[in-house]
Design a protein around this motif. Structure first.
Motif, mmCIF file in Angstrom:
data_model
loop_
_atom_site.group_PDB
_atom_site.id
_atom_site.type_symbol
_atom_site.label_atom_id
_atom_site.label_comp_id
_atom_site.label_asym_id
_atom_site.label_seq_id
_atom_site.Cartn_x
_atom_site.Cartn_y
_atom_site.Cartn_z
ATOM 1 N N SER A 46 -0.892 8.671 4.546
ATOM 2 C CA SER A 46 -1.358 7.676 5.114
ATOM 3 C C SER A 46 -3.315 7.764 4.794
ATOM 4 O O SER A 46 -4.466 7.195 4.590
ATOM 5 C CB SER A 46 -1.329 7.671 6.835
ATOM 6 O OG SER A 46 -2.991 7.193 7.231
ATOM 7 N N ALA A 47 -3.315 9.296 4.731
ATOM 8 C CA ALA A 47 -4.304 10.119 4.104
ATOM 9 C C ALA A 47 -5.026 9.203 2.856
ATOM 10 O O ALA A 47 -6.017 9.541 2.634
ATOM 11 C CB ALA A 47 -4.239 11.207 4.095
ATOM 12 N N THR A 51 -8.271 6.877 1.348
ATOM 13 C CA THR A 51 -9.056 7.167 -0.301
ATOM 14 C C THR A 51 -9.098 5.751 -1.255
ATOM 15 O O THR A 51 -9.754 6.300 -2.269
ATOM 16 C CB THR A 51 -9.458 8.199 -0.791
ATOM 17 O OG1 THR A 51 -7.362 8.602 -1.253
ATOM 18 C CG2 THR A 51 -9.075 10.006 0.749
ATOM 19 N N MET A 52 -7.425 5.471 -0.886
ATOM 20 C CA MET A 52 -7.609 4.082 -2.180
ATOM 21 C C MET A 52 -8.585 2.657 -2.665
ATOM 22 O O MET A 52 -8.471 2.170 -1.182
ATOM 23 C CB MET A 52 -6.671 3.895 -2.357
ATOM 24 C CG MET A 52 -5.331 5.268 -2.998
ATOM 25 S SD MET A 52 -3.701 4.250 -3.267
ATOM 26 C CE MET A 52 -2.702 6.261 -3.641
ATOM 27 N N THR A 65 -6.310 -1.519 3.187
ATOM 28 C CA THR A 65 -6.185 -1.365 4.820
ATOM 29 C C THR A 65 -4.998 -2.128 4.711
ATOM 30 O O THR A 65 -4.107 -2.484 4.497
ATOM 31 C CB THR A 65 -7.679 -2.668 5.039
ATOM 32 O OG1 THR A 65 -6.933 -3.641 4.535
ATOM 33 C CG2 THR A 65 -9.274 -2.960 4.706
ATOM 34 N N LYS A 66 -4.953 -1.158 6.502
ATOM 35 C CA LYS A 66 -3.740 -1.877 6.720
ATOM 36 C C LYS A 66 -3.425 -3.165 7.271
ATOM 37 O O LYS A 66 -4.015 -3.866 8.025
ATOM 38 C CB LYS A 66 -3.813 -0.855 8.230
ATOM 39 C CG LYS A 66 -2.663 -0.689 9.344
ATOM 40 C CD LYS A 66 -3.232 -0.270 10.454
ATOM 41 C CE LYS A 66 -1.332 0.175 11.019
ATOM 42 N NZ LYS A 66 -1.539 0.944 12.498
#
Length: 68
Positions: A46-47, A51-52, A65-66
């Motif tokens: 997730s981290a 950052t992508m 984004t999620k």
């Protein structure tokens, strides 16, 4: 617990389960360690995703984004 220690203990319990079997307490410990490992992996992933960014063919850049 450090991730390497976590993996070592999970592997130790796995090998013991194949050779002599585990007590109820050891089975609970094994499950708890596996859950902790999964949470660590998901947290790291997730981290990284946070950052992508994606660069589109037209040159625009959007953050990952999620998805709902």
């Amino acid at each position: 617990m450090e991730i390497n220690q976590l993996i070592a203990r999970i592997n130790e319990l796995y090998h013991k389960s194949k050779s002599t079997g585990l007590t109820d307490e050891e089975q609970k410990e094994q499950q708890a360690l596996r859950d902790e490992y999964r949470k660590a992996i998901l947290g790291n992933m997730s981290a990284q995703l946070n950052t992508m960014s994606i660069k589109h063919p037209d040159g625009t850049i959007t953050k990952v984004t999620k998805k709902n």
